[in-house]
Design a protein around this motif. Structure first.
Motif, PDB file in Angstrom:
ATOM      1  N   GLU B 141      58.181  39.200  26.869  1.00  0.00           N
ATOM      2  CA  GLU B 141      59.336  38.194  27.067  1.00  0.00           C
ATOM      3  C   GLU B 141      58.746  37.055  27.703  1.00  0.00           C
ATOM      4  O   GLU B 141      59.560  36.258  28.053  1.00  0.00           O
ATOM      5  CB  GLU B 141      60.111  39.033  28.064  1.00  0.00           C
ATOM      6  CG  GLU B 141      61.019  40.140  27.339  1.00  0.00           C
ATOM      7  CD  GLU B 141      60.512  41.325  27.313  1.00  0.00           C
ATOM      8  OE1 GLU B 141      59.291  41.428  27.864  1.00  0.00           O
ATOM      9  OE2 GLU B 141      61.033  42.217  26.626  1.00  0.00           O
ATOM     10  N   ASN B 144      59.716  33.590  26.072  1.00  0.00           N
ATOM     11  CA  ASN B 144      61.224  33.349  26.537  1.00  0.00           C
ATOM     12  C   ASN B 144      61.288  32.629  28.046  1.00  0.00           C
ATOM     13  O   ASN B 144      61.777  31.672  28.328  1.00  0.00           O
ATOM     14  CB  ASN B 144      61.937  34.573  26.430  1.00  0.00           C
ATOM     15  CG  ASN B 144      63.655  34.063  26.094  1.00  0.00           C
ATOM     16  OD1 ASN B 144      63.771  32.931  25.979  1.00  0.00           O
ATOM     17  ND2 ASN B 144      64.055  35.143  26.109  1.00  0.00           N
ATOM     18  N   ALA B 145      60.531  33.418  28.871  1.00  0.00           N
ATOM     19  CA  ALA B 145      60.643  33.185  30.110  1.00  0.00           C
ATOM     20  C   ALA B 145      60.042  31.665  30.324  1.00  0.00           C
ATOM     21  O   ALA B 145      60.363  30.836  31.122  1.00  0.00           O
ATOM     22  CB  ALA B 145      59.654  34.146  31.064  1.00  0.00           C
ATOM     23  N   LEU B 147      59.810  29.483  28.389  1.00  0.00           N
ATOM     24  CA  LEU B 147      60.751  28.334  27.782  1.00  0.00           C
ATOM     25  C   LEU B 147      62.102  28.094  28.757  1.00  0.00           C
ATOM     26  O   LEU B 147      62.324  26.947  28.810  1.00  0.00           O
ATOM     27  CB  LEU B 147      61.481  28.926  26.472  1.00  0.00           C
ATOM     28  CG  LEU B 147      61.489  28.049  25.072  1.00  0.00           C
ATOM     29  CD1 LEU B 147      59.973  27.567  24.986  1.00  0.00           C
ATOM     30  CD2 LEU B 147      62.135  28.892  24.161  1.00  0.00           C
ATOM     31  N   TYR B 148      62.480  29.062  29.207  1.00  0.00           N
ATOM     32  CA  TYR B 148      63.675  28.888  30.143  1.00  0.00           C
ATOM     33  C   TYR B 148      63.220  27.951  31.442  1.00  0.00           C
ATOM     34  O   TYR B 148      63.884  27.195  32.051  1.00  0.00           O
ATOM     35  CB  TYR B 148      64.088  30.323  30.758  1.00  0.00           C
ATOM     36  CG  TYR B 148      65.219  30.926  30.144  1.00  0.00           C
ATOM     37  CD1 TYR B 148      65.221  31.374  28.616  1.00  0.00           C
ATOM     38  CD2 TYR B 148      66.599  30.923  30.582  1.00  0.00           C
ATOM     39  CE1 TYR B 148      66.377  32.029  27.962  1.00  0.00           C
ATOM     40  CE2 TYR B 148      67.618  31.520  30.087  1.00  0.00           C
ATOM     41  CZ  TYR B 148      67.443  32.027  28.691  1.00  0.00           C
ATOM     42  OH  TYR B 148      68.734  32.617  28.164  1.00  0.00           O
ATOM     43  N   PHE B 149      61.806  28.510  31.997  1.00  0.00           N
ATOM     44  CA  PHE B 149      61.484  27.723  32.977  1.00  0.00           C
ATOM     45  C   PHE B 149      61.443  26.358  32.838  1.00  0.00           C
ATOM     46  O   PHE B 149      61.673  25.662  33.464  1.00  0.00           O
ATOM     47  CB  PHE B 149      60.041  28.527  33.365  1.00  0.00           C
ATOM     48  CG  PHE B 149      59.363  27.850  34.640  1.00  0.00           C
ATOM     49  CD1 PHE B 149      57.939  27.272  33.981  1.00  0.00           C
ATOM     50  CD2 PHE B 149      59.702  27.770  35.710  1.00  0.00           C
ATOM     51  CE1 PHE B 149      57.148  26.641  34.995  1.00  0.00           C
ATOM     52  CE2 PHE B 149      58.706  26.935  36.687  1.00  0.00           C
ATOM     53  CZ  PHE B 149      57.715  26.623  36.268  1.00  0.00           C
ATOM     54  N   TYR B 152      64.678  24.347  32.055  1.00  0.00           N
ATOM     55  CA  TYR B 152      65.804  24.215  32.904  1.00  0.00           C
ATOM     56  C   TYR B 152      65.340  23.231  34.010  1.00  0.00           C
ATOM     57  O   TYR B 152      65.977  22.351  34.191  1.00  0.00           O
ATOM     58  CB  TYR B 152      65.908  25.544  33.566  1.00  0.00           C
ATOM     59  CG  TYR B 152      67.036  26.424  33.417  1.00  0.00           C
ATOM     60  CD1 TYR B 152      66.950  26.967  32.063  1.00  0.00           C
ATOM     61  CD2 TYR B 152      67.993  26.770  34.241  1.00  0.00           C
ATOM     62  CE1 TYR B 152      68.223  27.945  31.674  1.00  0.00           C
ATOM     63  CE2 TYR B 152      68.999  27.417  34.017  1.00  0.00           C
ATOM     64  CZ  TYR B 152      69.120  28.210  32.506  1.00  0.00           C
ATOM     65  OH  TYR B 152      70.069  29.002  32.047  1.00  0.00           O
ATOM     66  N   THR B 153      64.147  23.296  34.180  1.00  0.00           N
ATOM     67  CA  THR B 153      63.660  22.125  35.236  1.00  0.00           C
ATOM     68  C   THR B 153      63.520  20.715  34.858  1.00  0.00           C
ATOM     69  O   THR B 153      63.807  20.144  35.159  1.00  0.00           O
ATOM     70  CB  THR B 153      62.195  22.740  35.835  1.00  0.00           C
ATOM     71  OG1 THR B 153      62.152  24.076  35.899  1.00  0.00           O
ATOM     72  CG2 THR B 153      61.768  21.871  36.707  1.00  0.00           C
ATOM     73  N   LEU B 214      69.089  31.218  36.285  1.00  0.00           N
ATOM     74  CA  LEU B 214      68.872  31.931  35.131  1.00  0.00           C
ATOM     75  C   LEU B 214      67.245  32.037  34.748  1.00  0.00           C
ATOM     76  O   LEU B 214      66.794  33.020  34.328  1.00  0.00           O
ATOM     77  CB  LEU B 214      69.488  32.115  33.755  1.00  0.00           C
ATOM     78  CG  LEU B 214      70.873  32.316  34.073  1.00  0.00           C
ATOM     79  CD1 LEU B 214      71.586  32.057  32.713  1.00  0.00           C
ATOM     80  CD2 LEU B 214      71.064  33.640  34.282  1.00  0.00           C
ATOM     81  N   TRP B 215      66.807  30.968  35.183  1.00  0.00           N
ATOM     82  CA  TRP B 215      64.968  30.990  34.942  1.00  0.00           C
ATOM     83  C   TRP B 215      64.291  31.803  35.584  1.00  0.00           C
ATOM     84  O   TRP B 215      63.208  32.334  35.304  1.00  0.00           O
ATOM     85  CB  TRP B 215      64.741  29.429  34.840  1.00  0.00           C
ATOM     86  CG  TRP B 215      64.703  28.866  36.011  1.00  0.00           C
ATOM     87  CD1 TRP B 215      65.737  28.004  36.686  1.00  0.00           C
ATOM     88  CD2 TRP B 215      63.742  28.906  37.010  1.00  0.00           C
ATOM     89  NE1 TRP B 215      65.323  27.644  37.780  1.00  0.00           N
ATOM     90  CE2 TRP B 215      64.344  27.988  38.360  1.00  0.00           C
ATOM     91  CE3 TRP B 215      62.462  29.269  37.148  1.00  0.00           C
ATOM     92  CZ2 TRP B 215      63.483  27.831  39.320  1.00  0.00           C
ATOM     93  CZ3 TRP B 215      61.677  29.087  38.375  1.00  0.00           C
ATOM     94  CH2 TRP B 215      62.277  28.347  39.275  1.00  0.00           C
ATOM     95  N   LYS B 218      63.655  35.651  35.166  1.00  0.00           N
ATOM     96  CA  LYS B 218      62.825  35.873  33.990  1.00  0.00           C
ATOM     97  C   LYS B 218      61.130  35.366  34.476  1.00  0.00           C
ATOM     98  O   LYS B 218      60.357  36.195  34.195  1.00  0.00           O
ATOM     99  CB  LYS B 218      62.925  34.940  32.783  1.00  0.00           C
ATOM    100  CG  LYS B 218      64.436  35.495  32.156  1.00  0.00           C
ATOM    101  CD  LYS B 218      64.653  34.579  30.638  1.00  0.00           C
ATOM    102  CE  LYS B 218      65.931  34.640  30.360  1.00  0.00           C
ATOM    103  NZ  LYS B 218      66.625  36.016  30.263  1.00  0.00           N
ATOM    104  N   ALA B 219      61.236  34.055  34.871  1.00  0.00           N
ATOM    105  CA  ALA B 219      59.730  33.461  35.103  1.00  0.00           C
ATOM    106  C   ALA B 219      59.196  34.333  36.123  1.00  0.00           C
ATOM    107  O   ALA B 219      57.872  34.545  36.116  1.00  0.00           O
ATOM    108  CB  ALA B 219      60.026  32.135  35.582  1.00  0.00           C
TER     109      ALA B 219
END
Lengths: 150, 459
Positions: B141, B144-145, B147-149, B152-153, B214-215, B218-219
Motif C-alpha cells: 500500500e 498508494n500512500a 501518491l496520496y501524500f 494532496y500536498t 486522508l493522506w 496512509k503515509a
C-alpha cells in the motif's frame, strides 16, 4: 549434602557436554542404573511445536551470536562502540551540556529586564507625580495627518 | 545559519565515504553534535529575531522547531538501524542521504526569510519523504500512500505559489521581516477571500485539517520508522509554522474566513479521537491521534490570541516528541511480531517490563498529563478557545476525555493482560531501543521544567 554436590556435578557435567557416565554400571545399594547418555554428542532435536505462528525465516536474532548485543550491529566491537557513541554524545554531551546551557540562558527574551525596567519606570513616575501610563502610544502632537479632503 | 547548513551538508560525504562498519556510528555521532549546536539559536531577544543574513532568520517560533528537527535526525538514524541491517551498503547510504537531505530542506524551510524560498523548501521536503515512503515502506500500500501524500500536498500548495507571487507583485517584497511592517489590512472582497484560501490551504492540508486528512493515516502507516517519525514530528508542524507566518498578511478577513476551518477542526478532533478508539492497527491509531492533536493547533492558530499562539507552539513541540516516541514504540513491536495489529502482541508488560515503562510514559504524555508540556499546550489552547467562545469548552473537554480513553486503550491492549503464547520467544529489548525512548522522553520531561523556550514569540 554429598548427594546435592553430586547432583550439581552431574548437572554441570551434563551442561558442559561431558558424558555424565562413561561406562554403564549398576548400583549395588539400590536398583539404580547409570548409563552413558544416548544423546551425548548429538544436537538437540528441532522442537515439534512452533512457538511463532508465522515465523520469518530471515529474522535475525542478534542475541544468538552475541548474547551481549546492544542491538546496533552484528559485529560485537562495532555494536559496543555504537552504543558508547550514542550514550556519550547523546546523553553526556547533548542532554547534560545542552540542559545546562538552556538552564543558564541569560534573560531569555528580556523578561527579567522588562520587569526591572517596568519597576524602575513606575518608581520614577510615582516620584514625579506623572501618570503611570498614557493611553496614547505616541505623542499626538507629533502625528502629522494629511489634509482633509472634501 | 551556515553553521547548521554546512555541517548538515557535510553529513552526506560522511555517509558515502565512511567505512562499512562505521556509517551508523559516524552519522549518529555527527548529527548529535549538530543538534548540540542548534541550542545556540536559543539566544533570542525580546524585541527582535535572530537575523543571520538576508536569507535566514530565526525567531522564537522557528527556534524550537529547528532544535526538534536537528534532534530528530540522530533518533531517526538509531531507529532505522535494525530494519536496514539486511539491505545492501549502497541502499543504506542512500537511505541515510535521504534523511540528511530532508533535514537540510527542513532547516532551510524553518529559517527562510523570503517566502518564495520558504515555499521552494516546503515543496522540496516532499521529495525525500516520498522516496523514503515508497522505497522503504513495508507493504504494497506504500505506493498508494505515496501518491496520496504527494498529490494532496501539491494540490494544496499550488494556489499558495500563485498567492505568494501576487503578494510579491503588490507589496514589493516577500521578505518576511519587511512584510511584518509593511502589511496593510486586507479589505473584504471576493478576490481577497480566494487569496486567503490560496494562502492557507497548503498549510491546512499539511497540518492536516480534518476534511483533508486522508493522506496522513496512509503515509504514516506505510512509511518506515524514520519516515513516520519525521512525518509526525516535523512535517506536520511545517503546516502550523506556515500558518502562523502567513496569517500576518491576512488580517482582518481571518476573523470570519476562519470560521469554517475552526468548525471543521473542532469537529474533526472529536471525530478522529473517536476513530482512534476503533482502530486495530497500532500505527493507524497513532496517526489519527496526530490528526486530533493538530486539529487543536489549527484552532489555536486561527483564533489568533496570544495565549492560543503560545499553546499552539508548545503543543507542536510536545506532540512532535510524543508522537515520534509512540511510533518508535510501535516499531519495536513491529520488528518483533511483524504485524501492526495491536491485539496480536499484547500483554507485553510481563515480557518486556522496561519497554512497558516507556509505553506508560508515552501514553501519559499523549493524554496530556500534568506537568508535561503537552498539558501546557492543550491547557493554553482550551483556555483561549473558551474565551473566544464559551461553548467550545464542551468539545475540548470531550476531546480530552476521548484522548485519555484511546491512549489508555492503546496502553492496556499492548501492555496489560495475559500475553499470547506465540510471542513467548520475542527478543528482549535492545539497549538501542531503550536509549531511543529515553532520548525522546528526557527532552520532553526537561522541557516541563523550563517551558518558556517553547512558548513561542508571544511569551
Amino acid at each position: 549434602m554429598l548427594g546435592l554436590c553430586g547432583r550439581r556435578l552431574l548437572a554441570v557435567a551434563a551442561t558442559r557436554g561431558l558424558p555424565a557416565a562413561s561406562v554403564r554400571w549398576e548400583s549395588s545399594s539400590s536398583r539404580a542404573v547409570i548409563a552413558p547418555s544416548t544423546l551425548a554428542g548429538k544436537r538437540p532435536s528441532e522442537p515439534t511445536l512452533r512457538w511463532q505462528e508465522d515465523p520469518e525465516p530471515e529474522d535475525e536474532n542478534l542475541y544468538e551470536k552475541n548474547p551481549d548485543s546492544h542491538g546496533y550491529d552484528k559485529d560485537p566491537a562495532v555494536d559496543v562502540w555504537n552504543m558508547r557513541v550514542v550514550f556519550f554524545f547523546g546523553f553526556s554531551i547533548v542532554l547534560v551540556l545542552g540542559s545546562t546551557f538552556v538552564a543558564y540562558l541569560p534573560d531569555y527574551r528580556m523578561q527579567e529586564w522588562a520587569r526591572r525596567e517596568a519597576e524602575r519606570l513606575v518608581k520614577y513616575r510615582e516620584a514625579h507625580g506623572l501618570p503611570l501610563m498614557e493611553s496614547n502610544c505616541f505623542d499626538p502632537s507629533k502625528i502629522q495627518l494629511p489634509e482633509d479632503e472634501d | 545559519m551556515l553553521k547548521y547548513i554546512i555541517p548538515t551538508m557535510m553529513l552526506m560525504p560522511l555517509t558515502w565515504l565512511s567505512k562499512n562498519s562505521m556509517i551508523w556510528i559516524n552519522t549518529t555521532l555527527h548529527s548529535l553534535l549538530i543538534s548540540l549546536t542548534s541550542l545556540l539559536l536559543l539566544n533570542q531577544f525580546g524585541d527582535n529575531s535572530l537575523n543571520f543574513s538576508l536569507t535566514f532568520f530565526s525567531d522564537s517560533l522557528s527556534t524550537p522547531l529547528l532544535i526538534l528537527t536537528m534532534w530528530l535526525l540522530p533518533l531517526m538514524l538509531m531507529a532505522s538501524q535494525h530494519h536496514l541491517s539486511k539491505e545492501s551498503l549502497a541502499r543504506k547510504k542512500l537511505f541515510i542521504s535521504m534523511l540528511i537531505l530532508l533535514q537540510l530542506f527542513l532547516i532551510m524551510t524553518f529559517t527562510a526569510t523570503e517566502l518564495i524560498f520558504f515555499y521552494i523548501m516546503f515543496e522540496a521536503t516532499l521529495v525525500p519523504t516520498l522516496i523514503i515512503i515508497t522505497r522503504w515502506g513495508n507493504q504494497t500500500e506504500r505506493l498508494n500512500a505515496g501518491l496520496y501524500f504527494l498529490f494532496y500536498t501539491l494540490a494544496g500548495s499550488l494556489p499558495l505559489l500563485v498567492a505568494l507571487i501576487y503578494i510579491q507583485n503588490t507589496m514589493g517584497s516577500l521578505n518576511f521581516l519587511i512584510l511584518q511592517y509593511w502589511v496593510q489590512p486586507m479589505p473584504n472582497s471576493w478576490s481577497n477571500t480566494f487569496m486567503w484560501l490560496a494562502c492557507m490551504m497548503a498549510f491546512m492540508v499539511k497540518m492536516p485539517l480534518y476534511g483533508l486528512h486522508l493522506w496522513l493515516p496512509k503515509a504514516h502507516v506505510e512509511a518506515p520508522i524514520a519516515g513516520s517519525m519525521v512525518l509526525a514530528a516535523i512535517l506536520l508542524k511545517l503546516g502550523g509554522y506556515g500558518m502562523m507566518r502567513i496569517t500576518l498578511l491576512l488580517n482582518p478577513i481571518t476573523d470570519f474566513m476562519a470560521y469554517p476551518f475552526i468548525m471543521l477542526s473542532l469537529w474533526g478532533m472529536i471525530m478522529t479521537s473517536s476513530i482512534c478508539l476503533r482502530q486495530t492497527d497500532l500505527k493507524s491509531l497513532i496517526a489519527y491521534s496526530s490528526v486530533s492533536h493538530m486539529a487543536l493547533v489549527i484552532v489555536a492558530i486561527l483564533i489568533q490570541t496570544p495565549w492560543s499562539y503560545m499553546g499552539a507552539t508548545a503543543l507542536m513541540i510536545a506532540h512532535g516528541l510524543t508522537s515520534s516516541m509512540l511510533f518508535c514504540l510501535a516499531n519495536s513491536n513491529y520488528e518483533r511480531v511483524h504485524s501492526r495489529t495491536m491485539i496480536l502482541a499484547r500483554g507485553l508488560q510481563t515480557l518486556l517490563p522496561l519497554m512497558a515503562a516507556w509505553w506508560l510514559l508515552a501514553s501519559l504524555t499523549n493524554l496530556a498529563l500534568p506537568p508535561s508540556i503537552n498539558l501546557i499546550g492543550e491547557l493554553f489552547v482550551v483556555m483561549s478557545t473558551f474565551s473566544w467562545s464559551n461553548i467550545t469548552i464542551i468539545l475540548m473537554g470531550l476531546n480530552m476525555v476521548i484522548t485519555a480513553l484511546y491512549s489508555l486503550y492503546m496502553l492496556i491492549t499492548t501492555q496489560r493482560g495475559k500475553h499470547t503464547h506465540h510471542i513467548n520467544n520475542i527478543l528482549p529489548s535492545f539497549t538501542r531501543e531503550n536509549a531511543l525512548m529515553s532520548l525522546h522522553m528526557l527532552p520532553l520531561l526537561l522541557l516541563s521544567l523550563n517551558p518558556k523556550i517553547i512558548l513561542g514569540p508571544l511569551y
